[in-house]
Scaffold this motif. Structure first.
Motif, PDB file in Angstrom:
ATOM      1  N   PHE A   1       0.848  -1.194   0.000  1.00  0.00           N
ATOM      2  CA  PHE A   1       0.000   0.000   0.000  1.00  0.00           C
ATOM      3  C   PHE A   1       0.879   1.237   0.000  1.00  0.00           C
ATOM      4  O   PHE A   1       1.740   1.403   0.867  1.00  0.00           O
TER       5      PHE A   1
ATOM      6  N   ARG B   1       1.435   4.672   0.876  1.00  0.00           N
ATOM      7  CA  ARG B   1       0.835   5.559   1.865  1.00  0.00           C
ATOM      8  C   ARG B   1       0.591   6.964   1.312  1.00  0.00           C
ATOM      9  O   ARG B   1      -0.454   7.570   1.585  1.00  0.00           O
TER      10      ARG B   1
ATOM     11  N   ARG C   1      -2.115   6.717  -1.433  1.00  0.00           N
ATOM     12  CA  ARG C   1      -3.348   6.108  -0.899  1.00  0.00           C
ATOM     13  C   ARG C   1      -3.915   5.063  -1.856  1.00  0.00           C
ATOM     14  O   ARG C   1      -5.098   5.061  -2.197  1.00  0.00           O
ATOM     15  N   ARG C   2      -3.072   4.155  -2.290  1.00  0.00           N
ATOM     16  CA  ARG C   2      -3.523   3.106  -3.217  1.00  0.00           C
ATOM     17  C   ARG C   2      -2.635   1.879  -3.082  1.00  0.00           C
ATOM     18  O   ARG C   2      -1.531   1.935  -2.532  1.00  0.00           O
ATOM     19  N   TYR C   3      -3.135   0.761  -3.610  1.00  0.00           N
ATOM     20  CA  TYR C   3      -2.368  -0.477  -3.625  1.00  0.00           C
ATOM     21  C   TYR C   3      -1.425  -0.511  -4.826  1.00  0.00           C
ATOM     22  O   TYR C   3      -1.779  -0.061  -5.917  1.00  0.00           O
TER      23      TYR C   3
ATOM     24  N   ALA D   1     -11.283  -1.988   6.092  1.00  0.00           N
ATOM     25  CA  ALA D   1     -10.116  -2.074   5.218  1.00  0.00           C
ATOM     26  C   ALA D   1     -10.329  -1.291   3.932  1.00  0.00           C
ATOM     27  O   ALA D   1     -11.446  -1.236   3.394  1.00  0.00           O
ATOM     28  N   ALA D   2      -9.260  -0.688   3.417  1.00  0.00           N
ATOM     29  CA  ALA D   2      -9.309   0.025   2.141  1.00  0.00           C
ATOM     30  C   ALA D   2      -9.647  -0.958   1.025  1.00  0.00           C
ATOM     31  O   ALA D   2      -9.140  -2.091   0.994  1.00  0.00           O
TER      32      ALA D   2
ATOM     33  N   GLY E   1      -7.876   1.762  -4.108  1.00  0.00           N
ATOM     34  CA  GLY E   1      -7.866   2.814  -3.101  1.00  0.00           C
ATOM     35  C   GLY E   1      -9.232   3.259  -2.625  1.00  0.00           C
ATOM     36  O   GLY E   1      -9.336   4.264  -1.915  1.00  0.00           O
TER      37      GLY E   1
ATOM     38  N   ALA F   1     -10.193   4.479   1.096  1.00  0.00           N
ATOM     39  CA  ALA F   1      -8.928   4.533   1.824  1.00  0.00           C
ATOM     40  C   ALA F   1      -8.928   5.654   2.859  1.00  0.00           C
ATOM     41  O   ALA F   1      -8.320   5.519   3.928  1.00  0.00           O
TER      42      ALA F   1
ATOM     43  N   ALA G   1      -5.096  -1.311   5.581  1.00  0.00           N
ATOM     44  CA  ALA G   1      -4.982  -1.817   4.220  1.00  0.00           C
ATOM     45  C   ALA G   1      -4.402  -3.227   4.305  1.00  0.00           C
ATOM     46  O   ALA G   1      -3.496  -3.486   5.094  1.00  0.00           O
TER      47      ALA G   1
ATOM     48  N   CYS H   1      -2.612  -6.470   2.420  1.00  0.00           N
ATOM     49  CA  CYS H   1      -1.751  -6.746   1.271  1.00  0.00           C
ATOM     50  C   CYS H   1      -1.263  -8.192   1.290  1.00  0.00           C
ATOM     51  O   CYS H   1      -0.213  -8.504   1.879  1.00  0.00           O
TER      52      CYS H   1
ATOM     53  N   LEU I   1      -3.736   2.804   8.680  1.00  0.00           N
ATOM     54  CA  LEU I   1      -3.918   4.000   7.861  1.00  0.00           C
ATOM     55  C   LEU I   1      -4.204   5.258   8.680  1.00  0.00           C
ATOM     56  O   LEU I   1      -4.265   6.350   8.120  1.00  0.00           O
TER      57      LEU I   1
END
Length: 484
Positions: free
Chosen positions: A75, A77, A80-82, A290-291, A295, A298, A304, A306, A317
């Protein structure tokens, strides 16, 4: 400088299966390398023992506390996305195919890989050596390469917006997207099962024309074959990789002449362990917000998730809520049947590892040593990591190089806050629900998927080497061979 050097990376090569392929006569090129040199059956991967982390460690000689590639899926930070480097096609679809391709092809090298850590290509380019590489996740070098225009892969990539050039070795061949010369060899969109043949064909073409001093020969199909068919099937795919090494040797004048004029290193990035059961992170952490994919949510999520095959990371987060969330996340993780080891770092800089055998905390510097000579302070139950103490040395056959690997993972600025290593036989479902039940996988701290094969001839071990081998030893061997 010694002779030219070929670094052949056979993805996921398990030592026992290399031995079987050699013993049955299926890998004559590798048998010749071993006969002339050295074979290592316990070359330890990074943790997580997944390809992006381990491939980067081979290419740089450091773990992720320095190179900053934390896992297969992580993720971002700030954005704000995987980030997803290729767990499965279904995971890519779920998280965004265009973004996945951009992250894998461009961002891993240009943005995610620490700019202050040189790759082998950069070190050798700077020293004036002729570098070459086939399709490998880490290709960063000093030479400019534009996107190829005359292949199907390049046309598809162009439609998806991939038109930027990259910095790579002097001779770069990345699927059919980048090709510094027209060799007439095509990768058929880089599909599994034909990637080794593409690498071997390109490398043989270069060898016949004496176009490199250093070649990274990437042979990834063993990994794909193992995921599908299991560890017992590896001898077949190792034999296929051996045939590509033999193609390069033949183009150089035959195997004996090749080994007279080239140093060779064959390195696995990790190993493989058979998979019988799966677990979903969303079920383990169902009590947390969870996100979502791409995202979504998020900004309102607590965590998040993974997954990365037999490893996983959980990101907190809401920084101000970390102290409250962390013990709750650890509690849920250590209660899950699929989880073997849970690791995290506290606010005082201590790393913690907990398993059903107990809890241990540790940090760099102290009275005890690991088998590679690193110094540590340890407190708690050594059994948590199946560690044994012999005098001032602590070691674990179950979790090799555990302290260094966990410390690097927890020190990496892009890693999650809680790291999970799966129990033997288990795998975490990826974002597309993908798994390898019936086949094999990797990612964990456990020796079964952490200890890969290493063989070399015409090159020396790193100066002062202790005998406890790691994939981070490969780059120093290459650099020293060229006098760097």
């Amino acid at each position: 400088m010694g002779p030219k050097l070929v670094l052949a990376v056979i993805d996921g090569c398990k030592p026992s299966e290399l031995d079987r392929a050699v013993a049955t006569g299926q890998a004559p090129a590798l048998a010749a390398v071993i006969e002339r040199g050295t074979v290592v059956r316990e070359s330890c991967a990074a943790f997580p023992s997944v390809t992006p982390v381990c491939a980067t460690s081979i290419a740089t000689g450091v773990l992720q506390d320095r190179h900053h590639i934390p896992s297969m899926n992580w993720f971002h930070r700030e954005e704000r996305r995987y980030v997803e480097y290729g767990s499965s096609l279904r995971a890519a679809v779920r998280l965004g195919v265009a973004q996945q391709l951009t992250d894998t092809v461009y961002n891993l090298n240009a943005r995610h890989l620490n700019a202050d850590v040189p790759t082998l290509y950069e070190s050798l380019d700077d020293a004036g050596f002729r570098t070459a590489g086939t399709t490998y996740l880490v290709y960063r070098g000093r030479h400019d390469h534009e996107v190829a225009r005359d292949t199907a892969y390049a046309r598809v990539a162009g439609l998806a917006g991939f038109r930027r050039g990259v910095k790579g070795p002097r001779e770069l061949f990345y699927a059919d997207l980048f090709a510094s010369r027209d060799t007439g060899v095509r990768s058929q969109l880089g599909m599994p099962g034909v990637r080794d043949r593409h690498s071997g064909g390109v490398a043989a073409w270069l060898a016949a024309r004496d176009l490199f001093d250093f070649l990274l020969l990437s042979l990834p199909d063993n990994d794909t074959h193992s995921h599908k068919h299991g560890t017992d099937a590896q001898a077949t795919s190792i034999a296929a990789a051996d045939r590509e090494i033999a193609r390069v040797a033949e183009a150089s004048g035959g195997l004996e002449r090749f080994l007279d004029t080239h140093a060779v290193i064959m390195a696995a990035d990790h190993s493989h362990a058979d998979v019988e059961r799966t677990a979903a992170l969303t079920e383990i952490f169902q009590g947390f917000s969870a996100a979502g994919a791409r995202g979504r949510d998020a900004d309102d999520a607590e965590i998040a998730l993974c997954p990365a095959q037999r490893s996983a990371m959980v990101y907190v987060l809401v920084p101000e809520g970390r102290a409250t969330l962390l013990p709750k996340l650890v509690h849920e993780a250590r209660s899950a049947e699929a989880v073997d080891v849970v690791a995290w770092r506290d606010e005082h800089g201590w790393s913690h590892a907990v398993s059903r055998r107990g809890e241990l905390r540790f940090r760099r510097g102290g009275a005890v040593r690991d088998p590679r000579g690193g110094r540590w302070s340890v407190d708690g139950d050594l059994g948590a990591l199946a560690l044994r103490r012999d005098g001032d040395v602590v070691h674990s056959a179950t979790y090799p190089d555990a302290l260094r690997r966990l410390d690097a993972a927890l020190s990496c600025p892009t890693s999650g806050d809680v790291l999970l290593s799966a129990a033997p036989g288990w795998e975490f479902l990826d974002w597309g629900g993908g798994h390898h039940v019936g086949g094999s996988s990797h990612g964990s701290l456990h020796h079964s998927d952490s200890l890969g094969a290493l063989a070399f001839c015409g090159v020396q071990p790193p100066h002062g080497h202790t005998g406890a081998w790691s994939i981070t030893d490969v780059a120093p061997m290459v650099r020293a061979h060229f006098g760097l």
